[in-house]
Write a protein that holds these residues in place. Structure first.
Motif, PDB file in Angstrom:
ATOM      1  N   ALA A  96       0.841  -1.191   0.000  1.00  0.00           N
ATOM      2  CA  ALA A  96       0.000   0.000   0.000  1.00  0.00           C
ATOM      3  C   ALA A  96       0.882   1.249   0.000  1.00  0.00           C
ATOM      4  O   ALA A  96       1.148   1.845   1.043  1.00  0.00           O
ATOM      5  CB  ALA A  96      -0.925  -0.005   1.220  1.00  0.00           C
ATOM      6  N   LEU A  97       1.352   1.640  -1.186  1.00  0.00           N
ATOM      7  CA  LEU A  97       2.226   2.801  -1.311  1.00  0.00           C
ATOM      8  C   LEU A  97       1.770   3.650  -2.488  1.00  0.00           C
ATOM      9  O   LEU A  97       1.607   3.136  -3.604  1.00  0.00           O
ATOM     10  CB  LEU A  97       3.675   2.356  -1.523  1.00  0.00           C
ATOM     11  N   SER A  98       1.580   4.924  -2.244  1.00  0.00           N
ATOM     12  CA  SER A  98       1.174   5.835  -3.305  1.00  0.00           C
ATOM     13  C   SER A  98       2.236   5.872  -4.390  1.00  0.00           C
ATOM     14  O   SER A  98       3.428   6.076  -4.125  1.00  0.00           O
ATOM     15  CB  SER A  98       0.979   7.244  -2.733  1.00  0.00           C
ATOM     16  N   GLY A  99       1.818   5.625  -5.635  1.00  0.00           N
ATOM     17  CA  GLY A  99       2.725   5.589  -6.771  1.00  0.00           C
ATOM     18  C   GLY A  99       3.073   4.187  -7.212  1.00  0.00           C
ATOM     19  O   GLY A  99       3.521   3.986  -8.344  1.00  0.00           O
ATOM     20  N   TRP A 100       2.881   3.212  -6.333  1.00  0.00           N
ATOM     21  CA  TRP A 100       3.193   1.819  -6.665  1.00  0.00           C
ATOM     22  C   TRP A 100       2.000   1.174  -7.345  1.00  0.00           C
ATOM     23  O   TRP A 100       0.858   1.282  -6.888  1.00  0.00           O
ATOM     24  CB  TRP A 100       3.538   1.035  -5.403  1.00  0.00           C
ATOM     25  N   ASP A 101       2.269   0.494  -8.458  1.00  0.00           N
ATOM     26  CA  ASP A 101       1.227  -0.224  -9.197  1.00  0.00           C
ATOM     27  C   ASP A 101       1.320  -1.709  -8.845  1.00  0.00           C
ATOM     28  O   ASP A 101       2.235  -2.399  -9.303  1.00  0.00           O
ATOM     29  CB  ASP A 101       1.415  -0.030 -10.698  1.00  0.00           C
ATOM     30  N   PRO A 102       0.379  -2.247  -8.033  1.00  0.00           N
ATOM     31  CA  PRO A 102       0.437  -3.660  -7.657  1.00  0.00           C
ATOM     32  C   PRO A 102       0.366  -4.616  -8.834  1.00  0.00           C
ATOM     33  O   PRO A 102       0.788  -5.765  -8.733  1.00  0.00           O
ATOM     34  CB  PRO A 102      -0.783  -3.830  -6.738  1.00  0.00           C
ATOM     35  N   ARG A 103      -0.157  -4.163  -9.974  1.00  0.00           N
ATOM     36  CA  ARG A 103      -0.252  -5.002 -11.164  1.00  0.00           C
ATOM     37  C   ARG A 103       0.943  -4.820 -12.092  1.00  0.00           C
ATOM     38  O   ARG A 103       1.028  -5.473 -13.133  1.00  0.00           O
ATOM     39  CB  ARG A 103      -1.546  -4.689 -11.919  1.00  0.00           C
ATOM     40  N   GLY A 104       1.865  -3.944 -11.687  1.00  0.00           N
ATOM     41  CA  GLY A 104       3.019  -3.648 -12.514  1.00  0.00           C
ATOM     42  C   GLY A 104       4.186  -4.574 -12.240  1.00  0.00           C
ATOM     43  O   GLY A 104       4.070  -5.580 -11.522  1.00  0.00           O
ATOM     44  N   PRO A 105       5.359  -4.278 -12.807  1.00  0.00           N
ATOM     45  CA  PRO A 105       6.542  -5.130 -12.638  1.00  0.00           C
ATOM     46  C   PRO A 105       7.042  -5.117 -11.200  1.00  0.00           C
ATOM     47  O   PRO A 105       6.643  -4.279 -10.384  1.00  0.00           O
ATOM     48  CB  PRO A 105       7.570  -4.503 -13.593  1.00  0.00           C
ATOM     49  N   ASP A 106       7.954  -6.031 -10.900  1.00  0.00           N
ATOM     50  CA  ASP A 106       8.469  -6.165  -9.538  1.00  0.00           C
ATOM     51  C   ASP A 106       9.390  -5.027  -9.146  1.00  0.00           C
ATOM     52  O   ASP A 106       9.683  -4.855  -7.956  1.00  0.00           O
ATOM     53  CB  ASP A 106       9.221  -7.493  -9.390  1.00  0.00           C
ATOM     54  N   ALA A 107       9.892  -4.257 -10.101  1.00  0.00           N
ATOM     55  CA  ALA A 107      10.720  -3.088  -9.817  1.00  0.00           C
ATOM     56  C   ALA A 107      10.110  -1.879 -10.509  1.00  0.00           C
ATOM     57  O   ALA A 107       9.789  -1.932 -11.702  1.00  0.00           O
ATOM     58  CB  ALA A 107      12.149  -3.299 -10.299  1.00  0.00           C
ATOM     59  N   GLN A 108       9.949  -0.807  -9.752  1.00  0.00           N
ATOM     60  CA  GLN A 108       9.348   0.406 -10.291  1.00  0.00           C
ATOM     61  C   GLN A 108      10.042   1.621  -9.681  1.00  0.00           C
ATOM     62  O   GLN A 108      10.543   1.562  -8.555  1.00  0.00           O
ATOM     63  CB  GLN A 108       7.846   0.465  -9.972  1.00  0.00           C
ATOM     64  N   SER A 109      10.082   2.720 -10.433  1.00  0.00           N
ATOM     65  CA  SER A 109      10.615   3.990  -9.948  1.00  0.00           C
ATOM     66  C   SER A 109       9.567   5.071 -10.124  1.00  0.00           C
ATOM     67  O   SER A 109       8.867   5.100 -11.138  1.00  0.00           O
ATOM     68  CB  SER A 109      11.890   4.378 -10.709  1.00  0.00           C
ATOM     69  N   PHE A 110       9.482   5.965  -9.126  1.00  0.00           N
ATOM     70  CA  PHE A 110       8.539   7.074  -9.201  1.00  0.00           C
ATOM     71  C   PHE A 110       8.926   8.128  -8.171  1.00  0.00           C
ATOM     72  O   PHE A 110       9.837   7.928  -7.358  1.00  0.00           O
ATOM     73  CB  PHE A 110       7.090   6.600  -8.992  1.00  0.00           C
ATOM     74  N   GLU A 111       8.225   9.250  -8.192  1.00  0.00           N
ATOM     75  CA  GLU A 111       8.512  10.354  -7.280  1.00  0.00           C
ATOM     76  C   GLU A 111       7.819  10.126  -5.935  1.00  0.00           C
ATOM     77  O   GLU A 111       6.656   9.755  -5.873  1.00  0.00           O
ATOM     78  CB  GLU A 111       8.031  11.677  -7.882  1.00  0.00           C
ATOM     79  N   LEU A 112       8.572  10.357  -4.868  1.00  0.00           N
ATOM     80  CA  LEU A 112       8.024  10.255  -3.510  1.00  0.00           C
ATOM     81  C   LEU A 112       8.887  11.093  -2.585  1.00  0.00           C
ATOM     82  O   LEU A 112      10.118  10.981  -2.613  1.00  0.00           O
ATOM     83  CB  LEU A 112       8.007   8.795  -3.031  1.00  0.00           C
ATOM     84  N   GLY A 113       8.254  11.921  -1.774  1.00  0.00           N
ATOM     85  CA  GLY A 113       8.997  12.729  -0.816  1.00  0.00           C
ATOM     86  C   GLY A 113       9.974  13.699  -1.446  1.00  0.00           C
ATOM     87  O   GLY A 113      11.040  13.975  -0.884  1.00  0.00           O
ATOM     88  N   GLY A 114       9.653  14.200  -2.621  1.00  0.00           N
ATOM     89  CA  GLY A 114      10.501  15.197  -3.259  1.00  0.00           C
ATOM     90  C   GLY A 114      11.648  14.637  -4.064  1.00  0.00           C
ATOM     91  O   GLY A 114      12.490  15.402  -4.557  1.00  0.00           O
ATOM     92  N   GLY A 115      11.714  13.329  -4.238  1.00  0.00           N
ATOM     93  CA  GLY A 115      12.783  12.735  -5.030  1.00  0.00           C
ATOM     94  C   GLY A 115      12.332  11.436  -5.665  1.00  0.00           C
ATOM     95  O   GLY A 115      11.237  10.936  -5.387  1.00  0.00           O
TER      96      GLY A 115
END
Length: 286
Positions: free
Chosen positions: A106-125
């Motif tokens: 349960a993390l904003s920006g994380w896609d549970p249906r997506g790949p096992d590794a993902q990158s996105f913006e969180l906390g200003g970086g």
């Protein structure tokens, strides 16, 4: 969401030959991973015994190797011995990056249906996130710059749980950790790391031994769990005075153990001087 800070170290591998080079060193098939992707693998000696274990994130411009605390320097030293004409550069980024484990997805920006590794913006970086099972239920390893830690942890908006709680959950789930259980020097298949060995990939250090084990179909030892009272970690397991294995980490009530497969589940076991029994779902094959 609950999270736990992970004592970690890390290597960043760059250069035109990075993929071929790391592929030829580890048991996992990083070439088969998507970009971005995530592969777990062991780094073996020529006898097929574990030296290090890493989770390797394949990204467009580099490979990020996440390891337990204190493991980046010895792994870098090992890898440098094999760099001859390869266009590969190693950078120890342990001092600039940090990692927490989220106990669920349960993390904003994380896609549970997506790949096992993902990158996105969180906390200003930008953060790097991998789906990892450390408790018996898939959670997330969240990697970020230490300079952004305050903002990242604030964005999680959850309860911090101690490392001891995460370790207890891991042991209860029967999940091995080479460093915490002190399984260095053993074969991956003896300590529950079959999943980290890609048997159909090309050559790597220790591959000949892995191929022989695959052809033979079994090892003499396997990972299991024992129950008892005040069971000590890192202690010989005996039957009638005969050493039949050794424990890894322990909660006291439960411990992981590398045990011979030919044991009768009804045999009385001793861990040091403490009696122990097999957990019902973790009996060795007879």
């Amino acid at each position: 969401m609950p999270y736990t800070r992970l004592p970690s170290s890390a290597l960043r591998v760059t250069g035109a030959d990075r993929l071929d080079f790391v592929q030829g060193q580890m048991t996992g098939n990083v070439k088969a991973a998507p970009t971005p992707g995530l592969v777990e693998g062991c780094f073996l000696n020529v006898r097929g015994q574990i030296e290090q274990v890493a989770r390797v994130y394949r990204r467009a411009d580099d490979l990020y190797l996440h390891l337990d605390a204190g493991q980046a320097e010895p792994l870098a030293a090992r890898l440098r011995r094999y760099i001859i004409f390869d266009q590969v550069e190693l950078q120890d980024v342990s001092s600039t990056l940090a990692t927490v484990h989220l106990w669920n997805e349960a993390l904003s920006g994380w896609d549970p249906r997506g790949p096992d590794a993902q990158s996105f913006e969180l906390g200003g970086g930008t953060v790097l996130v991998g789906r990892i099972n450390r408790t018996g239920t898939p959670g997330l390893d969240l990697h970020y710059l230490q300079a952004h830690e305050t903002a990242v942890l604030a964005a999680l908006d959850g309860e911090e749980r101690p490392l001891e709680a995460l370790e207890a959950a891991r042991i209860e789930a029967g999940l091995p950790d080479v460093v915490q259980d002190r399984w260095q020097g053993f074969l991956p298949q003896e300590v529950g790391l079959e999943r980290a060995v890609a048997v159909r990939k090309g050559c790597y250090v220790g591959q000949e031994i892995m191929a022989r084990l695959e052809a033979r179909g079994a090892t003499r030892y396997q990972l299991t769990r024992l129950s008892g009272e005040d069971l000590p970690p890192y202690t010989d397991v005996t039957v009638d005075g005969r050493v039949v294995g050794r424990t890894g980490a322990s909660t006291g009530a439960h411990t992981l153990a590398r045990l011979r497969k030919d044991l009768d589940p009804g045999q009385p076991l001793l861990v040091g001087q403490r009696p122990a029994t097999f957990l019902p779902d973790a009996q060795p094959a007879s």
